[in-house]
Design a protein around this motif. Structure first.
Motif, mmCIF file in Angstrom:
data_model
loop_
_atom_site.group_PDB
_atom_site.id
_atom_site.type_symbol
_atom_site.label_atom_id
_atom_site.label_comp_id
_atom_site.label_asym_id
_atom_site.label_seq_id
_atom_site.Cartn_x
_atom_site.Cartn_y
_atom_site.Cartn_z
ATOM 1 N N GLU A 1 0.841 -1.192 0.000
ATOM 2 C CA GLU A 1 0.000 0.000 0.000
ATOM 3 C C GLU A 1 0.880 1.247 0.000
ATOM 4 O O GLU A 1 1.875 1.318 0.711
ATOM 5 N N GLN A 2 0.514 2.217 -0.811
ATOM 6 C CA GLN A 2 1.305 3.445 -0.947
ATOM 7 C C GLN A 2 1.180 4.309 0.298
ATOM 8 O O GLN A 2 0.083 4.593 0.764
ATOM 9 N N ARG B 1 6.983 7.339 -9.896
ATOM 10 C CA ARG B 1 6.329 7.603 -8.618
ATOM 11 C C ARG B 1 7.298 7.264 -7.493
ATOM 12 O O ARG B 1 8.343 6.671 -7.708
ATOM 13 N N THR C 1 8.530 5.274 -4.076
ATOM 14 C CA THR C 1 8.416 3.904 -3.606
ATOM 15 C C THR C 1 7.240 3.815 -2.644
ATOM 16 O O THR C 1 6.806 4.827 -2.098
ATOM 17 N N PRO C 2 6.688 2.611 -2.419
ATOM 18 C CA PRO C 2 5.523 2.506 -1.540
ATOM 19 C C PRO C 2 5.756 3.071 -0.138
ATOM 20 O O PRO C 2 4.864 3.640 0.460
#
Length: 188
Positions: free
Chosen positions: A53-54, A69, A71-72
């Protein structure tokens, strides 16, 4: 015979195995100790996700232009601030990590951050104390001079410049203040 441009032939695995002792010892997956790790078996790991999950991005974070983007999970220990933060943001926004300009700007940002921190220490009422923070006072108590001679310390080569780098900015700042006060007094 090594591969050269004059002899561009490719050797088969059997020819290489015959010529080079031990060549191809790990070609068979059964002979590789790491082979079980290479198998894709999502049920064996216990992971319940494809991608974690981010983590929420509460403040804008710097990221390399090579990455789409963050990393999480990412750190937020030292958020960017001031002029040093602007320099670092520019380095990440404008230059790839493969360019020297990216890293030089990050180093410049660190130097600016050091100056900003020194100036901020004056505002707090507890300015930096170079004599205690550099360990100069422990030189006498901890055999500082004798430990430099007759030993194989790696830092011996730059001892001559240390006083200049540590005391130099303070001496320059004091000289600037005295010069500024002298000008102000002469104008009156």
């Amino acid at each position: 015979m090594p591969y050269t441009a004059e002899d561009p032939r490719h050797w088969s695995a059997d020819e290489l195995r015959a010529r080079i002792p031990g060549w191809g010892a790990d070609l068979d997956p059964a002979d590789r100790p790491s082979y079980p790790k290479l198998k894709y078996a999502p049920g064996d790991t216990g992971a319940h996700w494809e991608l974690p999950e981010q983590q929420p991005e509460l403040t804008p974070r710097e990221r390399s232009i090579e990455h789409a983007r963050l990393t999480p999970a990412f750190g937020t220990v030292a958020p960017l601030r001031g002029l040093s933060g602007a320099v670092r943001r520019f380095a990440y926004a404008r230059f790839s990590e493969g360019r020297a300009a990216h890293w030089l700007l990050l180093i410049l940002g660190d130097r600016i951050d050091a100056v900003e921190s020194h100036l901020a220490s004056f505002v707090t009422g507890h300015p930096d104390n170079p004599s205690t923070e550099t360990g100069v006072l422990s030189e006498k108590r901890r055999h500082g001079i004798s430990s430099r001679f007759g030993s194989k310390r790696a830092d011996v080569k730059h001892h001559w410049i240390d006083p200049i780098l540590v005391a130099g900015p303070w001496v320059l700042a004091a000289w600037s203040v005295v010069a500024l006060l002298g000008r102000m007094i002469r104008r009156r």
